[in-house]
Scaffold this motif. Structure first.
Motif, short mmCIF file in Angstrom:
data_model
loop_
_atom_site.label_atom_id
_atom_site.label_comp_id
_atom_site.label_asym_id
_atom_site.label_seq_id
_atom_site.Cartn_x
_atom_site.Cartn_y
_atom_site.Cartn_z
N HIS A 161 0.81 -1.22 0.00
CA HIS A 161 0.00 0.00 0.00
C HIS A 161 0.84 1.27 0.00
O HIS A 161 0.33 2.35 -0.25
CB HIS A 161 -0.93 0.01 1.22
CG HIS A 161 -2.01 -1.03 1.11
ND1 HIS A 161 -3.30 -0.72 0.76
CD2 HIS A 161 -1.97 -2.37 1.24
CE1 HIS A 161 -4.02 -1.83 0.72
NE2 HIS A 161 -3.24 -2.85 1.01
N TYR A 348 -13.07 11.09 13.15
CA TYR A 348 -14.49 11.33 12.97
C TYR A 348 -15.18 10.15 12.29
O TYR A 348 -14.54 9.42 11.54
CB TYR A 348 -14.69 12.55 12.05
CG TYR A 348 -14.40 13.86 12.72
CD1 TYR A 348 -15.10 14.25 13.84
CD2 TYR A 348 -13.43 14.70 12.20
CE1 TYR A 348 -14.83 15.47 14.44
CE2 TYR A 348 -13.16 15.93 12.79
CZ TYR A 348 -13.87 16.30 13.91
OH TYR A 348 -13.60 17.50 14.50
N ASP A 370 3.58 9.62 -0.72
CA ASP A 370 2.38 8.88 -0.30
C ASP A 370 2.11 7.80 -1.34
O ASP A 370 2.19 8.08 -2.54
CB ASP A 370 1.18 9.84 -0.24
CG ASP A 370 0.19 9.51 0.86
OD1 ASP A 370 0.08 8.32 1.20
OD2 ASP A 370 -0.47 10.43 1.36
N MET A 372 -0.73 6.27 -2.29
CA MET A 372 -1.82 6.75 -3.13
C MET A 372 -2.34 8.07 -2.59
O MET A 372 -2.23 9.10 -3.19
CB MET A 372 -2.94 5.70 -3.18
CG MET A 372 -4.17 6.13 -3.96
SD MET A 372 -3.80 6.66 -5.64
CE MET A 372 -3.15 5.20 -6.38
N LEU A 374 -5.95 8.34 -0.28
CA LEU A 374 -7.38 8.15 -0.53
C LEU A 374 -8.19 9.39 -0.20
O LEU A 374 -9.26 9.60 -0.76
CB LEU A 374 -7.88 6.96 0.30
CG LEU A 374 -7.24 5.62 -0.05
CD1 LEU A 374 -7.80 4.51 0.82
CD2 LEU A 374 -7.45 5.27 -1.51
N GLU A 378 -11.44 10.78 -2.06
CA GLU A 378 -12.73 10.92 -1.36
C GLU A 378 -13.29 12.33 -1.54
O GLU A 378 -14.49 12.52 -1.71
CB GLU A 378 -12.55 10.59 0.13
CG GLU A 378 -12.32 9.11 0.37
CD GLU A 378 -11.78 8.76 1.75
OE1 GLU A 378 -11.46 7.59 1.98
OE2 GLU A 378 -11.67 9.66 2.60
C1 GDG Z 1 -2.02 4.04 3.40
C2 GDG Z 1 -1.01 4.70 2.46
C3 GDG Z 1 -2.71 4.57 0.63
C4 GDG Z 1 -8.83 9.11 8.10
N1 GDG Z 1 -9.27 9.72 9.20
C5 GDG Z 1 -10.50 9.27 9.44
C6 GDG Z 1 -10.83 8.37 8.44
N2 GDG Z 1 -9.79 8.28 7.65
C7 GDG Z 1 -9.71 7.44 6.44
C8 GDG Z 1 -9.77 8.29 5.20
C9 GDG Z 1 -9.07 7.41 4.19
C10 GDG Z 1 -8.06 6.65 5.04
O1 GDG Z 1 -8.49 6.76 6.40
C11 GDG Z 1 -6.66 7.24 4.94
O2 GDG Z 1 -6.10 6.80 3.77
P1 GDG Z 1 -4.90 7.57 3.05
O3 GDG Z 1 -4.71 6.94 1.71
O4 GDG Z 1 -5.24 9.02 2.93
O5 GDG Z 1 -3.61 7.44 3.97
P2 GDG Z 1 -2.90 6.26 4.89
O6 GDG Z 1 -3.65 6.05 6.13
O7 GDG Z 1 -1.48 6.71 5.07
O8 GDG Z 1 -2.96 4.94 3.98
C12 GDG Z 1 -1.74 5.50 1.39
C13 GDG Z 1 -3.59 3.79 1.59
O9 GDG Z 1 -2.82 3.12 2.58
C14 GDG Z 1 -4.44 2.75 0.85
O10 GDG Z 1 -3.66 1.89 0.07
O11 GDG Z 1 -3.52 5.39 -0.19
O12 GDG Z 1 -0.81 6.06 0.50
O13 GDG Z 1 -0.11 5.55 3.18
O14 GDG Z 1 -9.96 6.47 3.63
O15 GDG Z 1 -11.12 8.57 4.89
N3 GDG Z 1 -12.01 7.76 8.37
C15 GDG Z 1 -12.92 8.04 9.34
N4 GDG Z 1 -12.65 8.90 10.36
C16 GDG Z 1 -11.46 9.55 10.44
O16 GDG Z 1 -11.25 10.36 11.36
N5 GDG Z 1 -14.11 7.43 9.29
#
Ligand code: GDG
Length: 475
Positions: A161, A348, A370, A372, A374, A378
């Motif tokens: 990821h 949240y 990073d 991706m 997400l 979103e």
């Molecule tokens: C890793 C990689 C890759 C966040 N805060 C809350 C919440 N979230 C959800 C977001 C989003 C997810 O968590 C975060 O995903 P990201 O992709 O932005 O970042 P990482 O956590 O670093 O993820 C990344 C990912 O894996 C998938 O392969 O894209 O590059 O580092 O979905 O919405 N959701 C809720 N409350 C929160 O406070 N419900």
């Protein structure tokens, strides 16, 4: 019971929560991985094994919302050495361009090997004959090889990821060869971007000495391993539906009101992580106010910093640094009742996230690196009126697909300030043109398409060759 699909991940998709009455229940953990894998699990009668958090030792398999889950326990020492240590203190910074200095400790590595072995043994127990096992992420890179040794009959997929670094950085790792060989136990190794797959193929050729051609590695035992990009995505339709709901629409209006109805709202939502570039973007925003290009009351920056890895020292220091900056900026620039930055250290529910995405005029996503991201996708999915601006780091995987964003280099402070201002001042026509194109991309490439494409490749690729290749050399 033996299963046709086993998902192996460091974490289960649920967290153990203890209520005020002392009773423990399971709560679905937020994040992209869970919603990405859930439909695949349901379609294949799958089972998901992983750590539920905590150090409780005697845990039994259970069902949650129809999903079969197998909790894997970890001792306090393993949490410290395998999870916080090798996974998050060595691999995470190393794989993210060495944004922070990785630490190399032999005890951490030993613990990583031990935990991976235990996960591989459990996966071998759970899988039916000829089953598919899909292993996820950087905490589990040795599992494919260990599992193949135990169960050569399985089809094994691996998905990373996070980014996979170029050879020049990866070779710092004292255990580089073991990691590469661990991944080569899979039939298919998936990455977010083509560049990561190429980094892997090049390292396998250079460091392990196997023959490679394009995306394929030819092993001396007649097996092939394919390395390819499968950019992960989100449940775009689900987010859009949520964003359109009455509750979210009302909540979005209430948030704007509570912020004093500014002309434009800037938004950042990130796990509190040093890869995400939170500090740099707040500094850029602060300078724009200081320079007089933006004014407090007219523009506000809402930054949600979701608590993360709080036991790791680097993360605690980062929190202090960001909070010092927020305090300073608000102290210097804010007015009574009207801060420049509205900062929230919390997580949240999904509905609140959707309301924030709907209310944000400028979404600011500026990671130094990073896999991706997400959050960027979103935001796009929630812009049901085809408006709003996305300012996106060119070093996020998502920048490959979201070309109509305002792309920035987060190391370039002036460049970032110019992009923020440009996005703030953009004409509605310009915003619509850009957002429409991005929304089309996300609708067509959603998480279901991602999972289907990985599973189809894993199940249908031919993984045998008859080439004569020399045994591995390298080191
Ligand atoms: C890793 C990689 C890759 C966040 N805060 C809350 C919440 N979230 C959800 C977001 C989003 C997810 O968590 C975060 O995903 P990201 O992709 O932005 O970042 P990482 O956590 O670093 O993820 C990344 C990912 O894996 C998938 O392969 O894209 O590059 O580092 O979905 O919405 N959701 C809720 N409350 C929160 O406070 N419900």
């Amino acid at each position: 019971m033996a299963h046709d699909l086993v998902i192996v991940a460091n974490r289960l998709p649920v967290d153990r929560v203890t209520g005020k009455d002392g009773k423990t229940t399971w709560r679905r953990s937020p994040g992209g991985l869970v919603s990405a894998i859930e439909p695949v699990m349901r379609a294949h009668d799958g089972v998901w094994m992983g750590w539920p958090g905590g150090t409780e030792q005697r845990l039994r398999p259970f069902k949650d919302d129809g999903l079969s889950l197998v909790p894997m326990s970890m001792s306090a020492e393993e949490v410290e050495e395998h999870y916080e240590g090798f996974s998050n203190g060595t691999l995470w910074p190393l794989y993210h361009d060495v944004v922070a200095k990785p630490e190399f400790h032999r005890e951490w590595w030993d613990s990583y090997v031990k935990v991976n072995q235990r996960f591989a043994e459990k996966a071998a127990d759970l899988a039916a004959k000829g089953a598919t096992v899909w292993v996820h992420d950087y905490q589990m890179q040795l599992v494919p090889k260990m599992l193949r040794e135990l169960r050569p009959d399985l089809r094994i997929g691996f998905y990373l990821h996070i980014p996979f670094p170029p050879a020049e950085l990866f070779q710092q790792l004292p255990w580089r060869r073991q990691i590469l060989e661990g991944l080569l136990g899979a039939d298919l190794v998936g990455f977010q971007l083509p560049g990561a797959a190429q980094n892997f193929i090049r390292l396998v050729r250079q460091r392990v000495g196997h023959k490679t051609h394009r995306d394929t590695v030819y092993l001396p035992d007649g097996r092939t391993v394919r390395a390819a990009a499968f950019p992960i995505s989100i449940d775009a339709a689900g987010f859009e539906e949520l964003a359109r709901s009455e509750a979210v629409t009302e909540r979005a209006a209430a948030i704007r009101d509570a912020l004093g109805n500014p002309t434009k709202i800037f938004l950042g939502i990130d796990r509190l992580d040093y890869t995400k570039g939170i500090h740099a973007r707040l500094r850029a925003f602060g300078e724009l106010i200081h320079d007089g290009d933006l004014s407090v009351g007219d523009a506000v920056f809402v930054q949600v910093a979701v608590p993360s890895r709080e036991r790791v020292e680097h993360y605690r220091n980062l929190r202090d640094d960001i909070e010092l900056l927020v305090g300073r900026l608000n102290g210097d620039l804010g007015r009574i009742g009207t801060p420049a930055i509205s900062y929230l250290h919390t997580s949240y529910p999904r509905e609140e996230m959707a309301a924030l995405y709907r209310v944000a005029d400028v979404m600011v996503v500026t990671p130094y690196r990073d896999g991706m991201n997400l959050v960027a996708k979103e935001y796009v999915a929630c812009r049901i009126h085809d408006d709003g601006a996305l300012v996106l780091s060119e070093f996020a995987g998502a920048a490959d697909e979201l070309r109509q964003a305002w792309l920035v280099n987060p190391y370039d402070m002036n460049g970032m300030k110019a992009a923020l201002l440009d996005a703030y001042r953009a004409e509605p026509k310009e915003l619509t043109k850009r957002m429409k194109a991005m929304r089309k991309q996300i609708a067509q490439h959603d998480v279901k398409a991602w999972a289907d494409s990985f599973m189809t490749s894993l199940e249908n690729d031919d993984n045998e060759h008859t080439k004569s290749v020399r045994p591995a050399t390298g080191g």
